[in-house]
Design an enzyme around this catalytic site. Structure first.
Site, mmCIF file in Angstrom:
data_model
loop_
_atom_site.group_PDB
_atom_site.id
_atom_site.type_symbol
_atom_site.label_atom_id
_atom_site.label_comp_id
_atom_site.label_asym_id
_atom_site.label_seq_id
_atom_site.Cartn_x
_atom_site.Cartn_y
_atom_site.Cartn_z
ATOM 1 C CD GLU A 54 -3.813 16.978 12.707
ATOM 2 O OE1 GLU A 54 -3.376 18.128 12.804
ATOM 3 O OE2 GLU A 54 -4.342 16.526 11.667
ATOM 4 N NE ARG A 78 -0.955 18.936 6.941
ATOM 5 C CZ ARG A 78 -1.076 19.887 7.879
ATOM 6 N NH1 ARG A 78 -1.161 19.537 9.154
ATOM 7 N NH2 ARG A 78 -1.076 21.145 7.552
ATOM 8 C CG ASP A 120 -5.641 20.661 14.523
ATOM 9 O OD1 ASP A 120 -6.395 21.592 14.820
ATOM 10 O OD2 ASP A 120 -5.101 20.549 13.408
ATOM 11 C CB CYS A 130 4.835 17.393 13.155
ATOM 12 S SG CYS A 130 3.111 17.062 12.767
ATOM 13 C CG HIS A 184 -1.413 36.076 -2.332
ATOM 14 N ND1 HIS A 184 -2.197 36.532 -3.352
ATOM 15 C CD2 HIS A 184 -1.821 34.822 -2.078
ATOM 16 C CE1 HIS A 184 -3.043 35.577 -3.699
ATOM 17 N NE2 HIS A 184 -2.846 34.543 -2.935
HETATM 18 C C1 PEP Z 1 -1.014 20.276 14.180
HETATM 19 O O1 PEP Z 1 -2.234 20.324 14.248
HETATM 20 O O2 PEP Z 1 -0.271 20.185 15.170
HETATM 21 C C2 PEP Z 1 -0.363 20.345 12.858
HETATM 22 C C3 PEP Z 1 0.927 20.122 12.719
HETATM 23 O O3 PEP Z 1 -1.130 20.720 11.810
HETATM 24 P P1 PEP Z 1 -1.536 22.236 11.521
HETATM 25 O O4 PEP Z 1 -0.820 23.099 12.507
HETATM 26 O O5 PEP Z 1 -1.138 22.490 10.116
HETATM 27 O O6 PEP Z 1 -3.001 22.165 11.748
HETATM 28 MG MG MG Z 2 -3.378 20.109 12.430
#
Ligand code: PEP
Ligand code: MG
Length: 756
Positions: A612, A513, A636, A683, A370
Site C-alpha cells: 500500500e 489482515r 491506499d 484488493c 454502529h
Molecule cells: C486498500 O488500501 O486498498 C485496502 C484494501 O485497505 P483499506 O481500504 O481497508 O485501507
Molecule cells: Mg489500506
C-alpha cells in the site's frame, strides 16, 4: 452542601417566575418583554435579548432589556452572521468576556450595544432545530461561569415552548422548511449501505411532547428519573436476551457496548443537575439531550460523535418511559417503511420489525457508526448525511432511496417513479443474471482464469461467499469487530470470532489482515491523539509494532482459531522490508509460544504483505523471498502515489486510478511477482470496478478481491473479455500522456462487446 445548592435555588425561582409570566395575561410581545427583563435581573446582566428565527434563516430581535427599544423587530441577522448568527448556525452556546474583540462580532448601531463588553448567548432549540437565540450582555468584561451558561440554556429551553407555541410567530413560519411544502425533492447524501428501495416515510420516534416543564419538587423528579433509568436498563437487557441475538455475533457486541452507556455516571449526573434547577424529569432529560446534540456538532472525533448518538438513543428511551409513551415502534408500521431519522442507535434499528423495513435515511450517520454496520449486515439500503432532511419530510411521504448513488427522492413525480421502476427492474435483472453466473468459473474468452474473491469484515457478510460464488475471502478486515466493541477483546473472544469466520467459509480460504486501525478507524481504547495527516500517521502495523502485545494477541488468536487448518495472514501498511520482518518475528514468537505449550497449530501458515506504500515496491527483490503472497491495497497505494487524500471530497475524481501512472506501477509489481512465481492479489476498490478490473487483468493481475456486490459485474466482464486483444491495446495506452485512459478503455470495451 449548602454552598452547592445555593445557585440552583436561584435558578428555580427564576424558572417559576418565567412560568408565571408565560401563563399570565398580556400579549405575546408583552410577555417576551417581561421575560427579557426578568432574565437580565436574575442573571445580573445589563442586557438580555431574545432573537427569533424567521423564514429565510433570519434572526430577528424580538425583545430586549438594555438595548435600544427601537431596534426591536428592526435588527435582523442572517444565521451565521455575527455572534448571534454564529450561535444559531453552530447550535452552540458561547461566552465571551470581550465580545467586540471577536472577529465575528457584527456591530449594529441601532442597538447601542457598543457599551457592552461581555456576551453570553445560547441557542433556543426545539426538536433539535434552532428557533432563536437568547443572549445576555454586560458592560464589564465579565467571564461567565459554566453554570451560568447552563442556566441560560435551561431558560432557553423553557422559552422555546413560548416561541414555538404559535403566538410569537405563526406556526407555519416557525416550522422551517414548511414553505417547501409537498413539492418533490431530490436530496443527496452519503451512501452508507447499498441497494434500491421505495416506501413510505416513517419519522423515527416523533418527538415526545412534554406537557410539564417545571416542578417544585426536585426530589420527586429525581426519583422519577431513577425509575425511568431502571426501566431502560430492563428493556435493554430484554433486547439482549432475544433469541436472535443469542449468538456471539456483532449485533450483540454492539448492544453490549451500548448498554454500558446507560450506566454512564456523567450523563445521569447532568440530568440530576437539570432537575435541581427546577425542571421536571422529562424536561431535564430533554435539556441534557439538546445540550448533547448541540455539542455533538462541534465534535470532530468520529468515534466520540457516534457514542454521542448512542446517548441520543438512550435519552429518547428515557423520555418515552417518563411520558408513558408506547415503546412499540412497530404499531402501524407500514410493510414498506423507509425509516427517517436524525440519527439512529443500533438498538433502535433492531427494535423495528425488519420484515417491514425497506430503507433508512439519516440526517447524520457515518460509515463506521454502529447502526450503519448493522444496516449493512441486514442488507438494508441506507443513505446518511442528508442535509435538512427532517425539515423536508413528513411521515407518510412517498420516498425512493438509491443507496448505490446516495440519492433520496421525496414525494417523487410520476416520471421519477417510472425511472426508479426501470432502475429497480434493471437491478433485479442484473442480480438475477449475476446469480446465474454464480457457478461459472471466471475465465476469459481466450481461456485465462481469474480468481474473484470477497472483501469482508463482518460475520454476517460471510454468507455472500455462497450467493456470489467467490473463490474465498481475499481480504478480511479484522478491525471492524474491534471497532464495535467498547473494550479490547481478549484472546479467547478473538479466537472464537475468527473460528466462526472460518466455519462460515466452510473450507474456502480466508486471508485475514491484521488490525488496520488509525486513520479514520478509531478504537476507543487506543488514543493516537490529534494527527495532522492521520492517513500517513500512526496506523496499522506501525501501531502494532509499537504496541506488540496487541498484535501478538491477535496473531495468537488467529493461530488458535486455525488449528489443524491453513492460516493466511497479512500485514497492512508495510513501508519497508524491516517492518515486515519485525511483524513476522512476532508471528514466529507466537508459534513458538503455542508449540511450547503443546497447543495445536495450523498445518500450514501463509504470511503475506499488503503493498500500500510505494516505497515497498522499490524493495521487491528483497521482500519477495520472505513472503508467501502479496496483496495490493490500491485504495491506499493510489492515495500515496498521487499524494491525494482518499477521504478528501475536494480531490474526489481529480486523479484516476485508471491512469498510465498507476497501471504502469502495478504492472511492474505484477511482472516482478510473476518472475518470482509469487501470488499477487489486488484488493482495493479498483478491483471491484469492472473497467478497472479489466485493465488490471490486462496488466497481468489474476486475483481480485472485492465487495460482494461487485463479484457478479466483474465476472460478467471477465467472461466477455478477449484478453490478448485487450492487453495489447492497453499496452499502447500506457505511454499516453493523458491523465486518464478510462474513456478509451470504455470505448474499447463497447466496441468489443465487453460487458460492463
Ligand atoms: C486498500 O488500501 O486498498 C485496502 C484494501 O485497505 P483499506 O481500504 O481497508 O485501507
Ligand atoms: Mg489500506
Amino acid at each position: 452542601m449548602t454552598a452547592e445548592i445555593a445557585p440552583w435555588t436561584g435558578s428555580r425561582r427564576l424558572l417559576r417566575s418565567l412560568r408565571d409570566v408565560m401563563a399570565g395575561p398580556g400579549t405575546p410581545q408583552q410577555r417576551l418583554d417581561q421575560i427579557a427583563t426578568l432574565i437580565a435581573r436574575d442573571l445580573v446582566a445589563e442586557v438580555c435579548s431574545i432573537y427569533v428565527r424567521r423564514a429565510g434563516d433570519i434572526l430577528e430581535l424580538f425583545a430586549t432589556e438594555g438595548l435600544y427599544q427601537d431596534a426591536v423587530h428592526r435588527t435582523r441577522l442572517m444565521v451565521g452572521e455575527g455572534l448571534i448568527g454564529f450561535i444559531a448556525a453552530q447550535a452552540m452556546p458561547i461566552a465571551l468576556a470581550d465580545a467586540q474583540a471577536h472577529p465575528l462580532f457584527a456591530y449594529r448601531p441601532e442597538t447601542g450595544e457598543e457599551s457592552y463588553s461581555s456576551l453570553m448567548g445560547v441557542p433556543i432549540l426545539r426538536g433539535g432545530r434552532v428557533i432563536g437565540v437568547l443572549a445576555v450582555q454586560n458592560r464589564t468584561q465579565r467571564s461567565y461561569a459554566d453554570e451560568e451558561v447552563e442556566i441560560l440554556e435551561t431558560i432557553a429551553m423553557v422559552l422555546a415552548e413560548l416561541v414555538a407555541g404559535g403566538d410569537v410567530i405563526s406556526p407555519e413560519e416557525a416550522s422551517v422548511g414548511q414553505d417547501l411544502g409537498a413539492l418533490p425533492q431530490r436530496l443527496e447524501g452519503l451512501s452508507l449501505s447499498p441497494g434500491l428501495a421505495r416506501g413510505t416515510a416513517i419519522l423515527h420516534r416523533p418527538r415526545v411532547t412534554i406537557d410539564r416543564m417545571l416542578s417544585d419538587d426536585p426530589a420527586h423528579e429525581s426519583e422519577r428519573v431513577l425509575e425511568a433509568v431502571a426501566a431502560v436498563h430492563g428493556q435493554l437487557d430484554a433486547i439482549l436476551e432475544r433469541p436472535d441475538l443469542s449468538d456471539a455475533g456483532e449485533h450483540r457486541d454492539v448492544l453490549e457496548a451500548y448498554r454500558m452507556f446507560a450506566h454512564d455516571r456523567g450523563w445521569l449526573r447532568r440530568i440530576e443537575e437539570a432537575v435541581r434547577t427546577g425542571l421536571s424529569a422529562e424536561a431535564a432529560v430533554q435539556r441534557v439531550q439538546d445540550d448533547t446534540r448541540a455539542r455533538m456538532a462541534q465534535v470532530s472525533d468520529t468515534y466520540l460523535r457516534e457514542r454521542l448518538l448512542d446517548f441520543e438513543d438512550l435519552t429518547n428511551r428515557l423520555l418515552r418511559n417518563l411520558t408513558d409513551d408506547s415503546f412499540d415502534d412497530n404499531i402501524q408500521l407500514p410493510h414498506d417503511t423507509v425509516l427517517v431519522a436524525r440519527s439512529l442507535g443500533p438498538a433502535e434499528l433492531l427494535n423495528y420489525d425488519q420484515t417491514r423495513l425497506r430503507a433508512i435515511v439519516l440526517e447524520e450517520g457515518s460509515t463506521t457508526a454502529h447502526a450503519t454496520i448493522v444496516a449493512r449486515a441486514l442488507d438494508v439500503p441506507m443513505v446518511g448525511r442528508v442535509e435538512g432532511l427532517l425539515s423536508r419530510v413528513e411521515t407518510g411521504d412517498a420516498v425512493l432511496v438509491d443507496g448505490d448513488n446516495a440519492v433520496v427522492y421525496l414525494r417523487p413525480s410520476d416520471d421519477v417513479h417510472a425511472n426508479f421502476d426501470a432502475a429497480l427492474d434493471a437491478r433485479g435483472e442484473r442480480l438475477r443474471s449475476y446469480r446465474g453466473l454464480r457457478d461459472r468459473p471466471a475465465i476469459t474468452k481466450d481461456g485465462v482464469s481469474v480468481s474473484l474473491q470477497l472483501n469482508a469484515g463482518l460475520l454476517a457478510e460471510m454468507n455472500h461467499l455462497y450467493d456470489t460464488g467467490a473463490a474465498g475471502v481475499g481480504l478480511f478486515r479484522t478491525e471492524i469487530p474491534f471497532m464495535v466493541r467498547a473494550a479490547y477483546p481478549d484472546v479467547a473472544t478473538q479466537t472464537e470470532f475468527y473460528r466462526r469466520v472460518i466455519q462460515e467459509a466452510d473450507g474456502l480460504p480466508v486471508t485475514f489482515r491484521t488490525l488496520d486501525i488509525g486513520g479514520d478507524k478509531v478504537l476507543p481504547y487506543i488514543r493516537a491523539g490529534e494527527e495532522a495527516n492521520p492517513a500517513m500517521g500512526w496506523r496499522a502495523t506501525r501501531i502494532a509494532l509499537d504496541r506488540p502485545a496487541m498484535l501478538r494477541h491477535q496473531l495468537r488468536a488467529l493461530l488458535m482459531a486455525n488449528d489443524g487448518g491453513a492460516l493466511s495472514v497479512m500485514f497492512p501498511m508495510i513501508a519497508q522490508v524491516a517492518e515486515f520482518d519485525a511483524a513476522r518475528r512476532l508471528l514466529d514468537m507466537e508459534v513458538a509460544y503455542l508449540r511450547e505449550r503443546g497447543l495445536p497449530l495450523p498445518d500450514d501458515i501463509r504470511v503475506g504483505v499488503m503493498l500500500e506504500v510505494p516505497a515497498l515496491a522499490m524493495q521487491l527483490a528483497t521482500l519477495l523471498p520472505r513472503v508467501d503472497f502479496v496483496s495490493i491495497g490500491s485504495n491506499d497505494l493510489v492515495q500515496f502515489l498521487f499524494a491525494s487524500d482518499r477521504g478528501n471530497p475536494r480531490l474526489e475524481g481529480r486523479y484516476d486510478p485508471l491512469s498510465p501512472a498507476v497501471l504502469t506501477f502495478i504492472a511492474q509489481i505484477s511482472e516482478a511477482c510473476r518472475a518470482a512465481n509469487m501470488s499477487l492479489t489486488v484488493c482495493g476498490e479498483m478491483a471491484g470496478d469492472p473497467l478497472a478490473a479489466m485493465a488490471l487483468i490486462g496488466i497481468g493481475i489474476r486475483e481480485l478481491s472485492m465487495s460482494p456486490a461487485n463479484i457478479g459485474p466483474v465476472k460478467a466482464m471477465t467472461l466477455s473479455l478477449d484478453l490478448a486483444t485487450m492487453s495489447s491495446y492497453l499496452e499502447t495506452l500506457l505511454t499516453s500522456s493523458a491523465p486518464s485512459i478510462r474513456s478509451r478503455l470504455k470505448a474499447f470495451a463497447h466496441d468489443h462487446g465487453i460487458v460492463l
